[in-house]
Write a protein that holds these residues in place. Structure first.
Motif, PDB file in Angstrom:
ATOM      1  N   SER A 274      -1.109   6.602   1.195  1.00  0.00           N
ATOM      2  CA  SER A 274      -2.482   6.284   1.350  1.00  0.00           C
ATOM      3  C   SER A 274      -2.796   6.504   2.989  1.00  0.00           C
ATOM      4  O   SER A 274      -3.764   6.137   3.317  1.00  0.00           O
TER       5      SER A 274
ATOM      6  N   LYS B 132       0.882  -1.299   0.171  1.00  0.00           N
ATOM      7  CA  LYS B 132      -0.156   0.110  -0.041  1.00  0.00           C
ATOM      8  C   LYS B 132       0.773   1.249  -0.051  1.00  0.00           C
ATOM      9  O   LYS B 132       1.798   1.494   0.871  1.00  0.00           O
TER      10      LYS B 132
ATOM     11  N   THR C 255     -15.406   1.014  -4.210  1.00  0.00           N
ATOM     12  CA  THR C 255     -14.530   1.193  -2.937  1.00  0.00           C
ATOM     13  C   THR C 255     -15.027   0.404  -1.839  1.00  0.00           C
ATOM     14  O   THR C 255     -16.308   0.466  -1.449  1.00  0.00           O
TER      15      THR C 255
ATOM     16  N   VAL D  89     -12.404   9.030   4.715  1.00  0.00           N
ATOM     17  CA  VAL D  89     -12.111   8.361   3.717  1.00  0.00           C
ATOM     18  C   VAL D  89     -12.672   8.807   2.244  1.00  0.00           C
ATOM     19  O   VAL D  89     -13.845   8.993   2.431  1.00  0.00           O
TER      20      VAL D  89
ATOM     21  N   VAL E 221      -8.550  -0.125   3.025  1.00  0.00           N
ATOM     22  CA  VAL E 221      -9.455   0.453   2.257  1.00  0.00           C
ATOM     23  C   VAL E 221      -9.259  -0.074   0.909  1.00  0.00           C
ATOM     24  O   VAL E 221      -8.083  -0.105   0.408  1.00  0.00           O
ATOM     25  N   SER E 222     -10.178  -0.494   0.052  1.00  0.00           N
ATOM     26  CA  SER E 222      -9.779  -1.367  -1.412  1.00  0.00           C
ATOM     27  C   SER E 222     -10.603  -0.825  -2.447  1.00  0.00           C
ATOM     28  O   SER E 222     -11.902  -0.916  -2.021  1.00  0.00           O
ATOM     29  N   GLU E 223     -10.122  -0.394  -3.367  1.00  0.00           N
ATOM     30  CA  GLU E 223     -11.132  -0.278  -4.710  1.00  0.00           C
ATOM     31  C   GLU E 223     -10.946  -1.369  -5.589  1.00  0.00           C
ATOM     32  O   GLU E 223      -9.985  -1.808  -6.300  1.00  0.00           O
TER      33      GLU E 223
ATOM     34  N   LYS F 112      -5.275  -0.677  -3.844  1.00  0.00           N
ATOM     35  CA  LYS F 112      -4.875  -0.278  -2.533  1.00  0.00           C
ATOM     36  C   LYS F 112      -4.033   0.846  -1.957  1.00  0.00           C
ATOM     37  O   LYS F 112      -4.168   1.240  -0.783  1.00  0.00           O
TER      38      LYS F 112
ATOM     39  N   PHE G 147      -6.495   5.621   1.780  1.00  0.00           N
ATOM     40  CA  PHE G 147      -6.913   4.103   1.859  1.00  0.00           C
ATOM     41  C   PHE G 147      -6.347   3.515   3.066  1.00  0.00           C
ATOM     42  O   PHE G 147      -6.255   2.296   2.881  1.00  0.00           O
TER      43      PHE G 147
END
Length: 281
Positions: free
Chosen positions: A104, A100, A121, A112, A156-158, A173, A178
């Motif tokens: 981020s 990551k 997301t 966020v 947090v992840s898209e 990531k 994130f």
């Protein structure tokens, strides 16, 4: 101890939470919670100070990332068998490793921000490991000695960026905001059993994730030892260790502007985040 960095973004000072839950200033003892100040020697020095003699911090300042000068932010994927199952992916035979971006990183209660054009997301409550001493080719038996402590991470992840855009997971990531970390770093001596910590995450007041670190496929010593075979781990590096089931990808429910997240780990604190739309910095 519960160690923190508090104040405005880029201007954080080191502090600790005393036994009464009050914030105390550590800037007269150390310059920052970073680098060599995460060693056992320095942490023992801080522990010996009567905490009620440290300056009391008034008000409710923002808590930033509890570790400064983070060199590496490393993720472990699919580390809970039930999460692998809900993702329709096989249980890994070795830890899945991704990075990551350090850009981020954000404080535990910072917003966020949805990336520009984001469609998927997602949230992931995870146990974070903070390295305290340089680790290179360490054994599982010795791995704990190299850990400063533990913290809460929201990985947090898209998912579209991560899984549908080709290449590595890193694209999904490392977007800005994130990596909420904290609110504090709990030193390893106060975490009696890292293999039995309850995790939870709520979205708009509804429970989405409930888990326990007992169901991790690869345990903390395994992860630290494994990573140290491929890269030197430096003080302040953060490792986020995987998430239990209940992510948005499995529910076909992704974050949108106006959502509110609350997540935490027993003994390690709680995070609260508003989800906001994309903003150009």
């Amino acid at each position: 101890m519960k160690l923190v960095r508090y104040g405005r973004i880029g201007k954080e000072k080191p502090g600790l939470i005393d036994d009464e839950g009050k914030l105390r200033d550590l800037s007269g003892v150390i310059g920052d919670l970073a680098g060599a100040n995460l060693s056992d020697k320095v942490l023992r020095k801080i522990a010996k100070i009567p905490h009620d003699t440290l300056p009391l911090v008034r008000g409710t300042p923002r808590f930033g990332v509890p570790v400064g000068q983070v060199g590496k932010f490393i993720g472990i994927g699919l580390n809970y068998a039930d999460h692998a199952a809900e993702s329709n992916l096989p249980v890994p035979k070795e830890p899945i490793v991704f990075m990551k971006a350090t850009t981020s990183l954000s404080g535990a209660d910072d917003p966020v921000m949805l990336p520009k054009g984001s469609k998927k997301t997602d949230w992931e409550v995870e146990l974070g490991i903070v390295i305290g001493t340089r680790a290179r080719y360490v054994s599982e038996a010795d791995a704990e000695k190299f850990i400063a402590g533990y913290c809460v991470v929201n990985d947090v992840s898209e998912r579209e960026y991560q899984l549908e855009r080709g290449g590595q997971w890193d694209k999904g990531k490392g977007c800005d905001t994130f990596g909420p970390v904290g609110p504090w770093l709990v030193t390893r001596d106060e975490v009696w059993n890292v293999d039995d910590l309850d995790l939870y995450l709520e979205l708009n007041g509804k429970r989405m994730q409930t888990g326990n670190t007992a169901t991790m496929i690869f345990k903390v010593p395994q992860i630290v030892s494994y990573l140290s075979q491929f890269m030197t781990l430096e003080p302040g590096d953060i490792i986020t260790t995987g998430t239990p089931p209940g992510v948005g990808m499995a529910r076909n429910r992704f974050l949108k502007k106006g959502d509110f997240l609350r997540l935490g780990i027993a003994g390690l604190g709680e995070q609260q985040q508003d989800v906001i739309g994309f903003q150009q910095f």
